[in-house]
Structures are given as C-alpha cells and as structure tokens.
Motif scaffolding. Structure first.
Motif, mmCIF file in Angstrom:
data_model
loop_
_atom_site.group_PDB
_atom_site.id
_atom_site.type_symbol
_atom_site.label_atom_id
_atom_site.label_comp_id
_atom_site.label_asym_id
_atom_site.label_seq_id
_atom_site.Cartn_x
_atom_site.Cartn_y
_atom_site.Cartn_z
ATOM 1 N N SER A 1 -39.091 31.278 32.239
ATOM 2 C CA SER A 1 -38.509 32.003 31.117
ATOM 3 C C SER A 1 -37.041 31.636 30.958
ATOM 4 O O SER A 1 -36.367 31.272 31.926
ATOM 5 C CB SER A 1 -38.661 33.513 31.326
ATOM 6 O OG SER A 1 -37.939 33.918 32.495
ATOM 7 N N ILE A 2 -36.535 31.721 29.737
ATOM 8 C CA ILE A 2 -35.149 31.380 29.444
ATOM 9 C C ILE A 2 -34.449 32.617 28.908
ATOM 10 O O ILE A 2 -34.931 33.247 27.944
ATOM 11 C CB ILE A 2 -35.046 30.232 28.415
ATOM 12 C CG1 ILE A 2 -35.724 28.974 28.968
ATOM 13 C CG2 ILE A 2 -33.582 29.936 28.075
ATOM 14 C CD1 ILE A 2 -35.685 27.789 28.019
ATOM 15 N N LYS B 177 -22.953 32.249 23.826
ATOM 16 C CA LYS B 177 -21.909 31.257 23.538
ATOM 17 C C LYS B 177 -21.718 30.301 24.718
ATOM 18 O O LYS B 177 -20.595 29.951 25.090
ATOM 19 C CB LYS B 177 -20.593 31.949 23.195
ATOM 20 C CG LYS B 177 -20.658 32.837 21.962
ATOM 21 C CD LYS B 177 -19.311 33.491 21.655
ATOM 22 C CE LYS B 177 -19.398 34.366 20.401
ATOM 23 N NZ LYS B 177 -18.110 35.025 20.097
ATOM 24 N N ASP B 178 -22.829 29.892 25.322
ATOM 25 C CA ASP B 178 -22.771 29.027 26.503
ATOM 26 C C ASP B 178 -22.190 27.655 26.191
ATOM 27 O O ASP B 178 -21.758 26.950 27.111
ATOM 28 C CB ASP B 178 -24.168 28.860 27.097
ATOM 29 C CG ASP B 178 -24.768 30.186 27.545
ATOM 30 O OD1 ASP B 178 -24.268 30.737 28.537
ATOM 31 O OD2 ASP B 178 -25.711 30.655 26.901
ATOM 32 N N HIS B 179 -22.196 27.277 24.912
ATOM 33 C CA HIS B 179 -21.660 25.956 24.575
ATOM 34 C C HIS B 179 -20.154 25.879 24.777
ATOM 35 O O HIS B 179 -19.607 24.791 24.951
ATOM 36 C CB HIS B 179 -22.017 25.585 23.125
ATOM 37 C CG HIS B 179 -21.483 26.515 22.101
ATOM 38 N ND1 HIS B 179 -22.003 27.790 21.893
ATOM 39 C CD2 HIS B 179 -20.448 26.380 21.220
ATOM 40 C CE1 HIS B 179 -21.324 28.375 20.920
ATOM 41 N NE2 HIS B 179 -20.381 27.555 20.495
ATOM 42 N N HIS B 180 -19.469 27.025 24.783
ATOM 43 C CA HIS B 180 -18.015 27.005 24.993
ATOM 44 C C HIS B 180 -17.659 26.557 26.416
ATOM 45 O O HIS B 180 -16.930 25.569 26.589
ATOM 46 C CB HIS B 180 -17.421 28.388 24.687
ATOM 47 C CG HIS B 180 -17.432 28.736 23.234
ATOM 48 N ND1 HIS B 180 -17.226 30.018 22.755
ATOM 49 C CD2 HIS B 180 -17.632 27.962 22.141
ATOM 50 C CE1 HIS B 180 -17.300 30.023 21.439
ATOM 51 N NE2 HIS B 180 -17.539 28.791 21.047
ATOM 52 N N PHE C 10 -27.402 25.897 30.733
ATOM 53 C CA PHE C 10 -28.604 26.588 31.213
ATOM 54 C C PHE C 10 -28.475 27.171 32.612
ATOM 55 O O PHE C 10 -29.429 27.802 33.085
ATOM 56 C CB PHE C 10 -29.793 25.616 31.183
ATOM 57 C CG PHE C 10 -30.161 25.166 29.805
ATOM 58 C CD1 PHE C 10 -30.840 26.008 28.937
ATOM 59 C CD2 PHE C 10 -29.814 23.896 29.359
ATOM 60 C CE1 PHE C 10 -31.177 25.593 27.655
ATOM 61 C CE2 PHE C 10 -30.149 23.472 28.084
ATOM 62 C CZ PHE C 10 -30.835 24.326 27.226
ATOM 63 N N ILE C 11 -27.351 26.989 33.296
ATOM 64 C CA ILE C 11 -27.240 27.395 34.687
ATOM 65 C C ILE C 11 -27.449 28.897 34.870
ATOM 66 O O ILE C 11 -27.958 29.349 35.900
ATOM 67 C CB ILE C 11 -25.869 26.965 35.280
ATOM 68 C CG1 ILE C 11 -25.891 27.083 36.804
ATOM 69 C CG2 ILE C 11 -24.739 27.793 34.678
ATOM 70 C CD1 ILE C 11 -26.793 26.118 37.485
ATOM 71 N N ILE C 12 -27.076 29.700 33.885
ATOM 72 C CA ILE C 12 -27.263 31.148 33.968
ATOM 73 C C ILE C 12 -28.593 31.570 33.351
ATOM 74 O O ILE C 12 -29.274 32.462 33.847
ATOM 75 C CB ILE C 12 -26.094 31.881 33.269
ATOM 76 C CG1 ILE C 12 -24.800 31.670 34.062
ATOM 77 C CG2 ILE C 12 -26.385 33.367 33.128
ATOM 78 C CD1 ILE C 12 -23.590 32.329 33.445
ATOM 79 N N ARG C 13 -28.995 30.883 32.299
ATOM 80 C CA ARG C 13 -30.187 31.276 31.548
ATOM 81 C C ARG C 13 -31.485 30.777 32.171
ATOM 82 O O ARG C 13 -32.512 31.451 32.095
ATOM 83 C CB ARG C 13 -30.073 30.768 30.111
ATOM 84 C CG ARG C 13 -28.855 31.278 29.357
ATOM 85 C CD ARG C 13 -28.637 30.485 28.086
ATOM 86 N NE ARG C 13 -29.801 30.562 27.216
ATOM 87 C CZ ARG C 13 -30.007 29.739 26.193
ATOM 88 N NH1 ARG C 13 -29.130 28.788 25.933
ATOM 89 N NH2 ARG C 13 -31.082 29.878 25.439
ATOM 90 N N GLN D 21 -31.279 22.385 36.760
ATOM 91 C CA GLN D 21 -31.434 21.387 37.809
ATOM 92 C C GLN D 21 -31.875 20.031 37.274
ATOM 93 O O GLN D 21 -31.602 18.998 37.890
ATOM 94 C CB GLN D 21 -32.444 21.876 38.852
ATOM 95 C CG GLN D 21 -31.919 22.956 39.765
ATOM 96 C CD GLN D 21 -30.630 22.551 40.452
ATOM 97 O OE1 GLN D 21 -30.558 21.523 41.111
ATOM 98 N NE2 GLN D 21 -29.601 23.353 40.288
ATOM 99 N N VAL D 22 -32.553 20.030 36.150
ATOM 100 C CA VAL D 22 -32.943 18.767 35.521
ATOM 101 C C VAL D 22 -31.703 17.963 35.139
ATOM 102 O O VAL D 22 -31.720 16.736 35.156
ATOM 103 C CB VAL D 22 -33.828 19.035 34.285
ATOM 104 C CG1 VAL D 22 -34.176 17.731 33.566
ATOM 105 C CG2 VAL D 22 -35.099 19.765 34.706
#
Length: 358
Positions: free
Chosen positions: A9-10, A15-18, A288-291, A297-298
C-alpha cells in the motif's frame, strides 16, 4: 494477508516533491562538479555529505537548519573516522583478514554510538543506517584520496545542503518565521530508550557483520557492511509488525532495485549520465521513503551501488550477487533481533521461575 496488503500500500502524499527536489539537487551539484574536475575518486565523500539534506524535511526553515546542522556535523565526524580507519591496515601493518574484522568491530560501534546520538539529538529519520553505510563504505576504499581533499568535499557538500535547505525563503509564499527551536530537554525515559535502541543497533549490526564476514570468507563474496546496513532496517518502527514489514520490504525492494541497476549498467552510461541517474534515484527515494518503503528501495539500491562503482570499479555481476546475499543475511538477522524480546517474553521463564534446575 493484512501484512501483505500493508506491504504494497502507498500512503498519501504531502508535497514530497519539495524535499525530494532538495535532496536530488544536493547530490547532483557536487557530483557533476567532480565529474567536470575529473575527480570521481572523491565522489563518495560528496554522496555521504549530501545525506545532510534528508533531515528536517517537513520542518520550518529555522528548525530544519538546526536539525541539518546537527546531522551534518555528525556525518562529517563519521566520515573523518572512516577515512582514518581506512589507513589502519598500512599504518599498523595488518593483513587483510585482520583489517576486515577490525572494520566490522568499528562499524558495530558506530552503529550503536550513532543510534544513541541520533536519539539524543532528536533527528529524523531515526537510527544509524546512513552512518553505518558511510563509515563502512569509506573505510573499505583501498586507495584513499588525500584526507584533506576528501573532507573538504564533504564539508562543502554539507554546506551546500544547508543552503538548499532554506533556499525557498527567497520566495515570500514559502517563507516561514525564523524562530530558533527550543533547547532539547530529555526525560529519563527518553534517555533510557536511546540507550536501549543503541544496544539493539549494536547487536544487530555486530551479528550481521560477523555472519556476513564469516560466510563471505567461506563462499567468496564481499561487502559485508551491506548486511550490517540491512540488519538495522527492521529496528525502525513503533510495532513489531511494522518492523518485520520493513525487513521484508528491504529484501523485495532490493531485488527489484537490482533489476533496475542491471538495466542501467547495460546502457554503458558516461559519468555525467551516471550522475544524472543518481540524482533521479535520490529524487525517487525521497518521494516514497515515507509513503512506501519497498518502492523507495527500488531507487535506493541502484543509488547505493552506483555510488560505489563510481569510486571502486567492480564486476557488475559480483556486485549484484553480493548485494542480494548480504541483504538477505542482514534483514534476517534484523528480524530475528526484533522478534527475540517478544519470543523471550512468551517462551522464557515467567516471573518467579528459575532458569536453572533446583
């Protein structure tokens, strides 16, 4: 089934792009500069100096600067100790085997010590995973560049990440009040937790490093510190379920990341193109490290291995083999360390029971 569903699941974005863009810039600028200067032997110092940018991702500018400054200084200390440790073999006249075991011991101490320091400084992400990786990777480089050059690159990269961290203040719409965070006051419970977590990191890293080193000497594979890094991944989390999930995600994500790396290596990229791929991987990892840790890891796997190949060229097939073997060893040890206290509480002697026969 619930554990399997949670694994894939994600979570919602925020605003993770910041922070991802900040971290990618902090990696790309120093590395492309070293490519232009023809000094890729210093790339590993820039790569780990750029880890400064991953801290304080969602904090106001002043708090972010404070957190990144603490994190940067700690990482610089780790890199300095690593560069000095790399010179022990020559200075003390040790053989390769003795040096390997000595570095396992030193990396184990870094794992425990930096875990305590991270908790003491209240840095997030928690744990000493990055410090284990930085210390062992730098200490394992056979042909070290001059110490002052490596540390100069590390310091300049750290300063760049600090500047990037509050660069958005030039835009009034992104500016936050410059209020210095209050002094850290640690409770007795926090201090006890910090020491217990440090002990967990010490045990997991030490066991994984010892097992990987012994197995590597018997079966002919190397990079034992990857097992030590993988072993501490399951230690981060509030519940046993969450920690086990992270360990499994580490293995699955590494396998998928190795497929990505194999595709990248087949392209035969130029150094500047390789640096661009590293920046893109850093961006993806922070997105994606938090989500979704598995997906992160990819991106992390090719990022870590490419940074190693830039400094120490090696056989891609051997590198891929070592990565998966070491990751499985480390993750298995980490999961075992997580499960051990619960297993002891369930199957060990109860209150008032003796562990020895009367």
């Amino acid at each position: 089934m619930k554990l399997l569903a949670e694994m894939f699941s994600i979570g919602p974005g925020n605003k993770d792009h910041h922070p991802a863009l900040r971290c990618a810039t902090g990696v790309f600028v120093p590395l492309i500069t070293l490519v232009l200067l023809g000094r890729l032997d210093l790339a590993i110092f820039a790569s780990f100096g750029a880890f400064t940018g991953i801290y304080g991702r969602g904090e106001p500018h002043a708090a972010r600067f404070s957190l990144q400054l603490r994190a940067g200084l700690l990482m610089l200390l780790v890199m300095l100790l690593a560069a000095l440790s790399a010179r022990i073999e020559t200075a003390w006249g040790l053989d390769r085997t003795a040096t390997t075991w000595l570095l396992v011991l030193a990396t184990t101490l870094v794992a425990g010590g930096c875990s305590v320091a991270i908790s003491w400084l209240r840095l997030r992400p928690g744990g000493s995973l990055f410090h284990i990786f930085a210390f062992a990777a730098i200490a394992s480089i056979p042909n070290q560049p001059p110490l002052w050059q490596g540390m100069l690159v590390a310091v300049l990269t750290t300063v760049l990440c600090l500047l990037i961290g509050f660069s958005s203040r030039i835009l009034p719409s992104h500016r936050t009040p410059w209020a210095w965070p209050p002094r850290i006051r640690r409770t007795a419970a926090e201090k006890r937790t910090a020491w217990l977590e440090g002990l967990g990191y010490l045990v997991a890293a030490g066991l994984a490093g010892s097992l990987a080193t012994w197995a590597g000497q018997q079966l002919g594979f190397g990079h034992n510190y990857w097992a030590m890094v993988a072993a501490v991944v399951p230690l981060v989390g509030h519940t046993t379920r969450h920690r086990i999930r992270r360990g499994v995600q580490r293995i699955v994500g590494t396998v998928l990341g190795l497929l990505v790396l194999a595709a990248v290596l087949l392209l035969g990229l130029e150094p500047w193109q390789t640096v661009l791929v590293m920046a893109l991987c850093q961006f993806g990892a922070e997105m994606f490290i938090i989500r979704q840790y598995l997906l992160a890891q990819v991106f992390v796997t090719p990022l870590a291995l490419i940074s190693t190949l830039l400094v120490v060229p090696a056989s891609p097939s051997a590198l891929l083999r070592d990565r998966i073997i070491e990751t499985v060893i480390g993750a298995a040890v980490g999961i075992a360390v997580v499960l051990a206290p619960a297993a002891w509480r369930r199957f060990g002697p109860g209150p008032g029971q003796s562990t020895t026969p009367a």
